[in-house]
Structure formats: C-alpha cells, structure tokens
Design a protein around this motif. Structure first.
Motif, PDB file in Angstrom:
ATOM      1  N   HIS A  94       0.839  -1.204   0.000  1.00  0.00           N
ATOM      2  CA  HIS A  94       0.000   0.000   0.000  1.00  0.00           C
ATOM      3  C   HIS A  94       0.877   1.258   0.000  1.00  0.00           C
ATOM      4  N   LEU A  95       2.020   1.187   0.689  1.00  0.00           N
ATOM      5  CA  LEU A  95       2.922   2.339   0.754  1.00  0.00           C
ATOM      6  C   LEU A  95       3.742   2.494  -0.524  1.00  0.00           C
ATOM      7  N   GLY A  96       3.649   1.505  -1.413  1.00  0.00           N
ATOM      8  CA  GLY A  96       4.462   1.542  -2.633  1.00  0.00           C
ATOM      9  C   GLY A  96       5.840   0.930  -2.420  1.00  0.00           C
ATOM     10  N   GLU A  97       6.031   0.223  -1.307  1.00  0.00           N
ATOM     11  CA  GLU A  97       7.322  -0.414  -0.999  1.00  0.00           C
ATOM     12  C   GLU A  97       7.278  -1.875  -1.458  1.00  0.00           C
ATOM     13  N   GLY A  98       7.023  -2.053  -2.750  1.00  0.00           N
ATOM     14  CA  GLY A  98       6.843  -3.399  -3.308  1.00  0.00           C
ATOM     15  C   GLY A  98       8.076  -4.284  -3.133  1.00  0.00           C
ATOM     16  N   ALA A  99       9.277  -3.699  -3.283  1.00  0.00           N
ATOM     17  CA  ALA A  99      10.493  -4.515  -3.189  1.00  0.00           C
ATOM     18  C   ALA A  99      10.642  -5.068  -1.768  1.00  0.00           C
ATOM     19  N   ALA A 100      10.421  -4.218  -0.773  1.00  0.00           N
ATOM     20  CA  ALA A 100      10.527  -4.674   0.626  1.00  0.00           C
ATOM     21  C   ALA A 100       9.441  -5.718   0.910  1.00  0.00           C
ATOM     22  N   ALA A 101       8.244  -5.501   0.353  1.00  0.00           N
ATOM     23  CA  ALA A 101       7.148  -6.457   0.546  1.00  0.00           C
ATOM     24  C   ALA A 101       7.538  -7.819  -0.037  1.00  0.00           C
ATOM     25  N   ASP A 102       8.109  -7.819  -1.246  1.00  0.00           N
ATOM     26  CA  ASP A 102       8.526  -9.079  -1.884  1.00  0.00           C
ATOM     27  C   ASP A 102       9.585  -9.792  -1.041  1.00  0.00           C
ATOM     28  N   ARG A 103      10.539  -9.008  -0.526  1.00  0.00           N
ATOM     29  CA  ARG A 103      11.617  -9.615   0.272  1.00  0.00           C
ATOM     30  C   ARG A 103      11.054 -10.274   1.534  1.00  0.00           C
ATOM     31  N   LEU A 104      10.134  -9.579   2.186  1.00  0.00           N
ATOM     32  CA  LEU A 104       9.561 -10.132   3.414  1.00  0.00           C
ATOM     33  C   LEU A 104       8.696 -11.361   3.111  1.00  0.00           C
ATOM     34  N   GLN A 105       7.960 -11.280   2.007  1.00  0.00           N
ATOM     35  CA  GLN A 105       7.131 -12.425   1.592  1.00  0.00           C
ATOM     36  C   GLN A 105       8.008 -13.652   1.339  1.00  0.00           C
ATOM     37  N   LYS A 106       9.117 -13.430   0.616  1.00  0.00           N
ATOM     38  CA  LYS A 106      10.026 -14.554   0.299  1.00  0.00           C
ATOM     39  C   LYS A 106      10.672 -15.099   1.564  1.00  0.00           C
ATOM     40  N   SER A 107      11.004 -14.205   2.472  1.00  0.00           N
ATOM     41  CA  SER A 107      11.639 -14.638   3.712  1.00  0.00           C
ATOM     42  C   SER A 107      10.680 -15.492   4.556  1.00  0.00           C
ATOM     43  N   LEU A 108       9.419 -15.056   4.608  1.00  0.00           N
ATOM     44  CA  LEU A 108       8.421 -15.862   5.335  1.00  0.00           C
ATOM     45  C   LEU A 108       8.283 -17.235   4.673  1.00  0.00           C
ATOM     46  N   ALA A 109       8.198 -17.227   3.330  1.00  0.00           N
ATOM     47  CA  ALA A 109       8.043 -18.489   2.601  1.00  0.00           C
ATOM     48  C   ALA A 109       9.233 -19.409   2.882  1.00  0.00           C
ATOM     49  N   LYS A 110      10.431 -18.830   2.893  1.00  0.00           N
ATOM     50  CA  LYS A 110      11.634 -19.638   3.138  1.00  0.00           C
ATOM     51  C   LYS A 110      11.600 -20.224   4.559  1.00  0.00           C
ATOM     52  N   THR A 111      11.187 -19.401   5.510  1.00  0.00           N
ATOM     53  CA  THR A 111      11.128 -19.863   6.903  1.00  0.00           C
ATOM     54  C   THR A 111      10.134 -21.019   7.023  1.00  0.00           C
ATOM     55  N   PHE A 112       9.027 -20.925   6.288  1.00  0.00           N
ATOM     56  CA  PHE A 112       8.035 -22.018   6.317  1.00  0.00           C
ATOM     57  C   PHE A 112       8.576 -23.250   5.611  1.00  0.00           C
ATOM     58  N   ARG A 113       9.252 -23.049   4.471  1.00  0.00           N
ATOM     59  CA  ARG A 113       9.801 -24.194   3.734  1.00  0.00           C
ATOM     60  C   ARG A 113      10.813 -24.944   4.583  1.00  0.00           C
ATOM     61  N   GLU A 114      11.668 -24.177   5.264  1.00  0.00           N
ATOM     62  CA  GLU A 114      12.685 -24.815   6.124  1.00  0.00           C
ATOM     63  C   GLU A 114      12.010 -25.569   7.269  1.00  0.00           C
ATOM     64  N   GLY A 115      10.978 -24.943   7.830  1.00  0.00           N
ATOM     65  CA  GLY A 115      10.149 -25.623   8.832  1.00  0.00           C
ATOM     66  C   GLY A 115      10.803 -25.854  10.186  1.00  0.00           C
TER      67      GLY A 115
ATOM     68  N   ILE B 183      14.030 -12.755  10.005  1.00  0.00           N
ATOM     69  CA  ILE B 183      15.010 -11.676   9.765  1.00  0.00           C
ATOM     70  C   ILE B 183      16.262 -12.264   9.115  1.00  0.00           C
ATOM     71  N   HIS B 184      16.674 -13.408   9.587  1.00  0.00           N
ATOM     72  CA  HIS B 184      17.865 -14.063   9.026  1.00  0.00           C
ATOM     73  C   HIS B 184      17.653 -14.406   7.547  1.00  0.00           C
ATOM     74  N   ASN B 185      16.431 -14.764   7.189  1.00  0.00           N
ATOM     75  CA  ASN B 185      16.142 -15.186   5.811  1.00  0.00           C
ATOM     76  C   ASN B 185      15.871 -14.016   4.856  1.00  0.00           C
ATOM     77  N   LEU B 186      15.861 -12.810   5.376  1.00  0.00           N
ATOM     78  CA  LEU B 186      15.629 -11.639   4.495  1.00  0.00           C
ATOM     79  C   LEU B 186      16.841 -11.477   3.582  1.00  0.00           C
ATOM     80  N   ALA B 187      16.620 -11.633   2.295  1.00  0.00           N
ATOM     81  CA  ALA B 187      17.782 -11.547   1.377  1.00  0.00           C
ATOM     82  C   ALA B 187      18.135 -10.090   1.151  1.00  0.00           C
TER      83      ALA B 187
END
Ligand code: NAD
Length: 335
Positions: A289-310, A331-335
């Motif tokens: 919503h703020l227009g911070e799409g790149a940060a949103a993508d990074r956080l989304q990917k980091s959450l996904a990675k954390t779930f994949r690792e399990g 936070i560790h998974n944030l690329a």
C-alpha cells in the motif's frame, strides 16, 4: 523520510506479535516512525466507548494503522472496537489474500490455493440495528444499499484488473433474500459489465462453502456482503493453516488499517509462543500500500523460506519455537 504509521498492539498476544512485526519491518530497511497507541479491553471499559478518541485521532492523522487484536466481550459488554474503527473511518473493503504457504502442513497442503476475498465491511447484519420487538422476540436488521454494494464491487474489480486476477465469484443468498441479496448481486453484475476481461460468476453461499472445501484451487477472487464474507473468509483461512497465518486489510478512500484477523488468544498471552505470521503478512500488504513493493517481496520470500525450512515454526503450526525465535529466523532469511 520515514512513514508515519499508527501502531495499535492491542491486548492479549497483540503486543507480542506487534513487537515481532516491528522488528522484521525494521530489518527490511523501510523507515517507519511509529505512533504507538494503547488499546485494550480495560482501556475501552474505562473510556466508556469502544473507540476511544485518541485511537481515532491517531489513524485520522497518519492515514495508516497496523493493528493487533483487542479482546471483545461476548454476548454483552462494549461493542467490537474493530467494527467501530471500520465504521468511523468508512473502511468499506475488507481484503484477505488466502494462499498456500510452502511447507506448511495442512489438510490441503497438496493443493495450490491462491485467492483474494473482498468483503463489504460497513453494512449488512453488522449495522448493529437490533432490538427486542416483544419479550423473547429479537429483530436484527440487514441493511444492503446500492451505494455500498457498487463500491465494494468496483474495488474488487479494480484490484483484479491491476493485479492480473482473472475471475470474480460473487457470493449471495438471493434465492431466499431476494430483495437485499438481490440488490447486492445486481450491483455486482452491473460493475462486471465494465470489466469484460475478467470472468464473472455467482454462487449461492452454501454451495460456495462446499466448493471452497472441495475445489479451493478453482477460486480466484471472491466478492461478498459482510456476513457471508466474515464466515467464508475464515473458512478459506482454515484451508491454508488458519487465522494465525492469513493477513487482513481494511481499506477506505482515505485510511487503511492492516490487521491480523485472529483474536487476542488469552490462553497463550504472555507465554512468548504466539505466531506472528498473520500480522507480519498484514504488514506486507501495508508495505505494498505504501508503494514499498520490493521490501514487501523480500519479506514475503523470507516468510516463505522460513516455512519451507520448517525448523523455526511456532507451536500452533506443529513447531516448538517461540515468537522471538521465529522472528529471528524471518530476519535471518531476508535476502
Ligand atoms: P482467538 O483467535 O483469540 O483464539 C482462538 C485459538 O487460536 C486459541 O486457541 C488461540 O490460542 C489460537 N491462536 C489465535 N491466534 C494465534 C496466534 N497468533 N498464534 C498462536 N495461536 C493463536 O479467538 P477467540 O478465543 O475466539 O477470541 C479471543 C478474544 O479475541 C475475544 O475477546 C474476541 O472477541 C477477540 N477477537 C478480537 C479480534 C480482533 O481484534 N481483530 C478478532 C477475533 C477475536
């Protein structure tokens, strides 16, 4: 320049998941100047209003809030603060993306679920118009207007056009409530004609509920009046892991409130075990919503990675970690 945003941690597990979310947002590097506003069941009781003025003033000033859950008494007591915020700020669209999280064990883990639910947020049976007609006979008024139905339909179609969504399913019970749901569905049809590139269909709410369980992968965008939207969006959350993992946004013309849809979980509050995924996911919607799409993508990917690792999941998801360990992993998974 830092974004000025209202932070309402709420009560119960709210402050725990809010702290975790603030930490991951800081780690994305997006500068946010939080205006922290205390809101809890006891503050509401003391103030005598379900939406104390300091809360409303802050959101009116900043235009955006990130909100944790607030305890609401059941069958009596003060009215829901969430409903009050939505009404006061005219947050007419409730938006809930529901998608499969990689690696998360659910009954539907092999199904690729990816839908967005648009729920009208201001009227219907949530108008709060109830009265006792005579002793032991109570009437609740279901209000459906052309204004609100057109507005939510247009919002859903505009979102779909901008985000490449292909099909909108309007959900109703117009076979029984021919006037009220009939009006809703006529408004949806009218708006649908302006978006010929988006397929449009309709389902009666009971059938829609069954189809959602039997063939969730066939749904793209759902468009519903308030009560069906409330129920169906929780049903959909259950398909992908429950209320602890799905985000929510309440959108108006001038204000937006991003919130976790789960409650204050008094049974686990203060134990450091709450799962902050829902509020973190809501903060991803806020970043977009703020227009911070790149940060949103990074956080989304980091959450996904954390779930994949399990290996750092919280107890509600079958893991053994606490809120802090899960947050550290994100936070560790944030690329
Ligand atoms: P709840 O969502 O608080 O809890 C239901 C169950 O899910 C509990 O076992 C709880 O421990 C678990 N749970 C919920 N969120 C979790 C999380 N993030 N991590 C791990 N486990 C989680 O629902 P409830 O018990 O029906 O409601 C409790 C209170 O919250 C009530 O007062 C209700 O009115 C209020 N509530 C507030 C909101 C809101 O502010 N948005 C939404 C729903 C309920």
């Amino acid at each position: 320049m830092a974004y000025k945003i209202t932070l309402i941690p709420g009560d119960g597990i709210g402050p725990e998941v809010a702290d975790a979310t603030v930490r991951v947002l800081e780690a994305t590097g997006v500068a946010i100047d939080w205006e922290k506003v205390e809101l809890s069941a006891s503050i509401i009781e003391k103030s005598g209003t379900s939406l104390p003025p300091h809360v409303l003033e802050s959101i009116e000033r900043t235009g955006i809030a990130l909100k944790g859950p607030v305890t609401t008494p059941i069958a009596g007591g003060f009215k829901s603060v969430n409903v009050a915020i939505r009404k006061q700020l005219d947050l007419f669209a409730n938006v809930r993306p529901v998608f499969t999280l990689p690696g998360l064990k659910t009954r539907f883990q092999d199904v690729n679920i990816d839908m967005v639910i648009f729920r009208e947020n201001t009227e219907d049976l949530y108008s709060g118009l109830e009265h006792e007609v005579v002793k032991d006979v109570v009437e609740s008024l279901k209000i459906i207007t052309r204004y609100a139905s057109i507005r939510i339909a247009r919002y859903a179609f505009e979102y779909s056009r901008k985000n490449g969504r292909r099909k909108i399913t309007a959900v109703h019970k117009a076979n029984i409530m021919k006037l009220s749901d009939g009006l809703f569905i006529r408004c949806c049809r009218e708006i649908a004609t302006e978006y010929p590139e988006i397929a449009y269909n309709e389902l009666i709410v009971d059938n829609a509920s069954m189809q959602l369980v039997m063939r969730p992968e066939t749904f793209d965008v759902l468009l519903l009046p308030n009560l069906y939207g409330d129920i169906v969006s929780d049903l959909a959350a259950g398909l992908v892991g429950g209320l602890g993992v799905v985000p929510g946004a309440n959108m108006g013309e001038n204000h937006a409130v991003f919130e976790a849809v789960h409650g204050s979980a008094p049974d686990i509050a203060g134990h450091g075990v709450a799962n902050p995924t829902a509020l973190m996911s809501s903060s991803i919607l806020m970043l977009r919503h703020l227009g911070e799409g790149a940060a949103a993508d990074r956080l989304q990917k980091s959450l996904a990675k954390t779930f994949r690792e399990g290996s750092h999941l919280t107890r509600d998801l079958g893991g053994s970690c606490g809120t802090n360990e899960f947050t550290d992993a994100v936070i560790h998974n944030l690329a």
